[in-house]
Design a protein around this motif. Structure first.
Motif, PDB file in Angstrom:
ATOM      1  N   LYS A 280       0.605   6.185   0.254  1.00  0.00           N
ATOM      2  CA  LYS A 280       0.104   7.199  -0.177  1.00  0.00           C
ATOM      3  C   LYS A 280       1.013   8.031  -0.897  1.00  0.00           C
ATOM      4  O   LYS A 280       2.579   7.864   0.172  1.00  0.00           O
ATOM      5  CB  LYS A 280       0.004   7.073   1.460  1.00  0.00           C
ATOM      6  CG  LYS A 280      -1.182   6.739   1.976  1.00  0.00           C
ATOM      7  CD  LYS A 280      -1.865   7.251   3.197  1.00  0.00           C
ATOM      8  CE  LYS A 280      -0.665   6.989   4.497  1.00  0.00           C
ATOM      9  NZ  LYS A 280      -1.504   7.006   5.345  1.00  0.00           N
TER      10      LYS A 280
ATOM     11  N   LYS B 142       0.847  -1.444   0.208  1.00  0.00           N
ATOM     12  CA  LYS B 142       0.496   0.243   0.071  1.00  0.00           C
ATOM     13  C   LYS B 142       0.712   1.562  -0.479  1.00  0.00           C
ATOM     14  O   LYS B 142       1.997   0.695   0.639  1.00  0.00           O
ATOM     15  CB  LYS B 142      -0.866  -0.257   1.400  1.00  0.00           C
ATOM     16  CG  LYS B 142      -1.921  -1.012   1.373  1.00  0.00           C
ATOM     17  CD  LYS B 142      -3.358  -1.120   2.357  1.00  0.00           C
ATOM     18  CE  LYS B 142      -3.773  -1.906   2.484  1.00  0.00           C
ATOM     19  NZ  LYS B 142      -4.685  -2.308   3.481  1.00  0.00           N
TER      20      LYS B 142
ATOM     21  N   GLU C  18      -5.347   5.714  -1.430  1.00  0.00           N
ATOM     22  CA  GLU C  18      -4.359   4.939  -1.091  1.00  0.00           C
ATOM     23  C   GLU C  18      -4.216   4.007  -2.250  1.00  0.00           C
ATOM     24  O   GLU C  18      -5.203   3.967  -3.026  1.00  0.00           O
ATOM     25  CB  GLU C  18      -4.837   3.792   0.370  1.00  0.00           C
ATOM     26  CG  GLU C  18      -4.567   3.884   1.297  1.00  0.00           C
ATOM     27  CD  GLU C  18      -5.167   3.378   2.578  1.00  0.00           C
ATOM     28  OE1 GLU C  18      -5.035   1.608   1.761  1.00  0.00           O
ATOM     29  OE2 GLU C  18      -4.704   3.366   4.118  1.00  0.00           O
TER      30      GLU C  18
END
Length: 956
Positions: A717, A715, A728
């Motif tokens: 960001k 993941k 995300e």
């Protein structure tokens, strides 16, 4: 001209262009240069385009270069590196043209660009005549590759040729219409596979057209290489005599592009670019002096965020046209700015090198700030008081007008000036020796005298109707000036504002009220209570704002504050409500002059902020994308087996599966956010491995080693320079277990375990049976051994018994031998007595005896003679003893070979325990002789005095 009139004129005249668009007219936007070493290519870059994912591409002499904001990737043609033109269609295909080669790049499933040649379908004769592909157009459902010799039209899977009337120059696509320049027929329009001459365009046959741009009223702007700009109304061509035309005629034109459909950007060959409006007025000029790496601009492109990219003759440049901030720094001759002020259509700035000014008219010239003679050195402040411009500097208190010093009020170094409330003709200034008093005489300020009582160096101060306040170190000073204003008659200090807020932060004047701030709590001073009273309303406004260091109110009532080396502002609206704005100002972080922070506001579109490296211009009304969420991209997924390039437009793979031997993986990140890249930060989390998100960092890569088998989700960001965080994005992958932890392996393990259990069970059964057999055999063996042992013990016992019997028998024999010897000795004695009697009887004369007596005497003599002869003699006894003790004598002889027969006899006699007297009689020696013989025997046998001779002989 008063200040209000000046502002109105500036607003109406100088900034009217802002109402038409977002292009800057003051200062320079952020400019970032990429040298050839940055992308490892050739210096020249000919064309620029952007794909739907935000990646930028550059046509270079060594190939096609892709830039995702953080990394560069190169794609080459098979025959040569040179690429002069390319276009990207909606499907993600990148059509490229080089030298005698054209085709397209297309990403495969792994994101790697693969090249497909289209020029291979052309016969060799036409291929030799093809030349360089200078322009590519995506026109309707066709792709057109244009060279100077021919144009090649791809429609579907068919490739056709388009020949020029004489020879092509360049071609241009404007408002979905396609134009070609021909050397003989002028400008031609392409329609349905044919070329149609356009009226009145042959007048440009001697010029090279490098750009055609749409203009209002359905006109076209034509830019030529050497002869400037022309307007075309589809009937005739006329010169366009404007500022832009003058510039291009001088510096030549190498094409350009449009910006926001309101501005035109033209590339020059020797002086950078110009940005101008549809009236031809130059709004901005950017060249090498303003920050470009090179003055020859070959290509210009406006990206999806309205920022400008330039392909240079030596490198690539990025110009942040979308930011509300511009900068006036070293190219404007400015250093650290401590204060700024607008006065009579000029902006003045106080710097560490002196006072400078710049006209706010004709900004396209963008010349450097001019120096105000006589102000060299540190200037602390510049401010307008009663329509007079006053400068506080090391040179003293100076009155400035028209870029000159018109009056020196005082030669002592000065900082700030403030008028005394209710006394309009007086003001107080801070200088290096404290406070000075000034009076306006005949509309001119004059220095009166120093105010006694304070000799310190007050950086800033505030005045209300009764007191002068200033902060020094950790104290607040409250000063009361005397009636004659010659001295401070009452000086009081405060260490704390209140019991709760003990540290003093700052003093500021907001809406003509003096506030004392600490920990974002604001207080006013109550003269009646002689204490500080908290202002709940203002404190509530700053409740959710980071702890501030200083606070300034500008001319529009906006509250500018400094926190953690960063800048924020509470913008005041028409309803006196405040809106907190931080994001567009975040680029100033670390570049503020925090102890002398200055902001000058003309209006919401024109705000000037002092920085350590110049002056910033901020337009709070300009629309930009700082509030838009950036896009987080996992750019590549790398493992030892392969590399997946993501976000190249390929078909998305839901999940990637890796064998266990590729359990070392690396991710690279990017974001098509090209503004302030140094402040773009990433945070990531590998679900299945990490427990928390990583700290924000501008590192655009992460590597993991020795991952276990299982499912993982990477993941990501991203946070842009304005602090806005993206949604995300994620990448799913799994790592297969090693063969020895595979499900099939576990099945084999289970089967092996069951087989092992069965085998072990069977082996145990066999072993048990075998053990029982061996146990039986062992028991039988033990029984036999025990039985044999018993037999042996019985045998030994029998032998022991036999031995005991023999010993007893031996003892009996010895006893009997001794008895026999004794008896024999008795017999010998008896025989001696009888022999003595016989001898005496022989000496008796028988004559006198009677016959009967004589007969009896004769019978007696015969009887005695018979008794003596019937007894065994001693020789027989000695022989008997030797025979009985033969083994003893043998062992004694073997052990002591030198023993004599006489000593053997003595040993035998001693064995049967004969006494000395008996030995003497038997051996016919004296008892002394017996002792001597015994002594000699002991010596012969090697016995010492302590050893018993009889015991020794018994043990032989």
């Amino acid at each position: 001209m008063n200040l209000i009139r000046t502002i109105i004129i500036l607003y109406l005249v100088l900034f009217s262009n802002i109402l038409l668009g977002q292009e800057k007219v003051i200062g320079l936007p952020e400019i970032r240069n990429y040298k050839k070493a940055d992308y490892n290519g050739d210096p020249q870059n000919w064309e620029i385009d952007q794909d739907k994912n935000g990646n930028l591409y550059f046509a270079n002499n060594k190939g096609l270069y892709q830039f995702d904001g953080f990394s560069w990737h190169k794609y080459s043609l098979p025959n040569s590196g040179l690429i002069r033109s390319f276009k990207i269609d909606k499907s993600g295909k990148i059509f490229v043209g080089g030298e005698n080669e054209f085709g397209y790049f297309k990403p495969n499933l792994k994101g790697k660009m693969e090249y497909f040649s289209l020029s291979n379908s052309i016969n060799k004769v036409n291929l030799k005549l093809m030349d360089i592909v200078w322009k590519i157009h995506l026109y309707n459902d066709e792709v057109i590759f244009q060279t100077f010799v021919k144009a090649y039209i791809l429609k579907g899977n068919n490739l056709t040729l388009l020949a020029p009337p004489s020879r092509f120059q360049f071609s241009f696509q404007v408002n979905n219409r396609l134009y070609f320049q021909d050397h003989s027929l002028g400008i031609l329009e392409y329609k349905n596979g044919k070329l149609y001459p356009m009226q009145g365009t042959t007048s440009l046959n001697g010029d090279e057209i490098w750009g055609i741009f749409p203009m209002p009223e359905n006109k076209l702007l034509i830019a030529t290489l050497n002869n400037g700009l022309y307007l075309y109304d589809y009937k005739k061509i006329i010169p366009w005599n404007t500022q832009a035309n003058t510039f291009i005629q001088k510096y030549d034109c190498l094409g350009g592009t449009t910006l926001n459909n309101k501005f035109i950007i033209l590339n020059s060959s020797t002086n950078g670019i110009i940005i101008f409006d549809t009236s031809g007025k130059i709004i901005q000029h950017i060249n090498h002096e303003k920050g470009l790496h090179n003055n020859t601009v070959l290509a210009s492109y406006v990206d999806d965020k309205n920022n400008l990219w330039l392909g240079l003759n030596n490198g690539i440049a990025y110009i942040n046209e979308n930011s509300p901030n511009t900068h006036m720094g070293y190219s404007y001759g400015l250093s650290t700015v401590y204060a700024s002020a607008i006065y009579k259509e000029n902006i003045y700035v106080a710097t560490d090198q002196g006072l400078y000014y710049h006209s706010l008219i004709d900004n396209h010239k963008e010349e450097a700030f001019k120096f105000v003679e006589g102000t060299s050195g540190q200037t602390w402040n510049i401010q307008v008081i009663d329509n007079q411009l006053i400068c506080g500097s090391n040179k003293g208190a100076l009155i400035i007008d028209n870029g000159k010093i018109i009056n020196k009020i005082n030669s002592l170094g000065h900082l700030y000036f403030k008028k005394i409330p209710n006394k309009p003709d007086f003001m107080i200034g801070t200088n290096y020796n404290g406070f000075g008093l000034y009076k306006k005489v005949s509309n001119n300020w004059q220095f009166i005298d120093q105010i006694d009582g304070i000799n310190s160096y007050p950086y800033s101060f505030a005045i209300d109707n009764k007191y002068i306040w200033y902060k020094k170190d950790d104290l607040i000073y409250r000063l009361t000036i005397s009636e004659d204003m010659k001295k401070f008659e009452n000086i009081k200090t405060y260490k704390n504002i209140s019991i709760i807020d003990k540290v003093i932060g700052s003093i500021q004047n907001i809406n003509n009220v003096i506030y004392f701030q600490t920990n974002n709590h604001f207080y006013t001073y109550s003269a009646s209570k002689e204490s500080f009273v908290k202002d709940e309303k203002l404190s509530a406004i700053f409740k959710n704002i980071p702890k501030i260091k200083s606070l300034n109110e500008d001319a529009d009532g906006n509250l500018w504050y400094v926190f953690n080396e960063s800048l924020g502002v509470l913008m005041k609206d028409q309803n006196d409500k405040f809106k907190n704005v931080v994001a567009p100002l975040s680029n100033f972080t670390g570049n503020l002059v925090t102890n002398f922070f200055s902001v000058s506001t003309i209006n919401s579109e024109n705000i000037f902020i002092g920085l350590t490296d110049g002056l910033a211009h901020y337009n709070s009304k300009q629309k930009n994308n700082y509030s838009n969420k950036p896009k987080a991209i996992i750019r590549s997924f790398i493992h030892s087996g392969d590399t997946l390039i993501l976000n190249n437009g390929q078909k998305k793979i839901d999940k990637h599966k890796l064998p266990y031997k590729f359990n070392n993986v690396k991710f690279t990140f990017s974001s098509p956010t090209y503004e302030n890249l140094n402040n773009v930060e990433f945070s990531f989390l590998l679900e299945g491995f990490d427990s928390n998100w990583s700290n924000w960092s501008n590192t655009a890569a992460k590597e993991y080693t020795n991952l276990r088998e299982g499912n993982y989700v990477m993941k990501l960001k991203v946070r842009n320079s304005y602090g806005v965080q993206s949604d995300e994005t994620s990448l799913l992958f799994s790592i297969s277990p090693p063969w020895y932890r595979h499900s099939l392996a576990y099945f084999i393990y289970i089967a092996f375990i069951f087989l092992s259990i069965y085998f072990i069970r069977e082996r145990m059964k066999i072993k048990i049976r075998r053990n029982k057999y061996y146990q039986t055999v062992e028991q039988r063996k033990l029984y036999l051994e025990k039985e044999a042992k018993i037999r042996l013990e019985q045998y030994e016992l029998e032998r022991e018994i036999e031995k005991l019997k023999n010993e007893k028998l031996k003892e009996k024999i010895l006893v009997k031998d001794k008895d026999l010897v004794s008896n024999s000795l008795q017999i010998i004695k008896k025989n001696k007595v009888l022999n003595g009697i016989m001898s005496k009887l022989k000496n008796i004369n028988e004559e006198p005896f009677e016959a009967s007596t004589k007969s009896q005497f004769t019978k007696l003599k015969k009887s005695i003679a018979q008794e003596v002869s019937s007894e065994n003699n001693w020789g027989n006894l000695e022989k008997h003893i030797k025979n009985v003790h033969y083994d003893f004598l043998k062992r004694l002889k073997e052990k002591h070979p030198k023993i004599s027969s006489r000593e053997l006899d003595l040993s035998t006699y001693l064995l049967i325990n004969m006494s000395t007297k008996e030995l003497a009689e038997v051996m016919n020696i004296s008892t002394g002789g017996v002792e001597v013989a015994r002594y000699r025997l002991r010596k012969k046998l090697g016995l010492n005095n302590k050893e018993n001779l009889h015991s020794y002989l018994m043990n032989i």
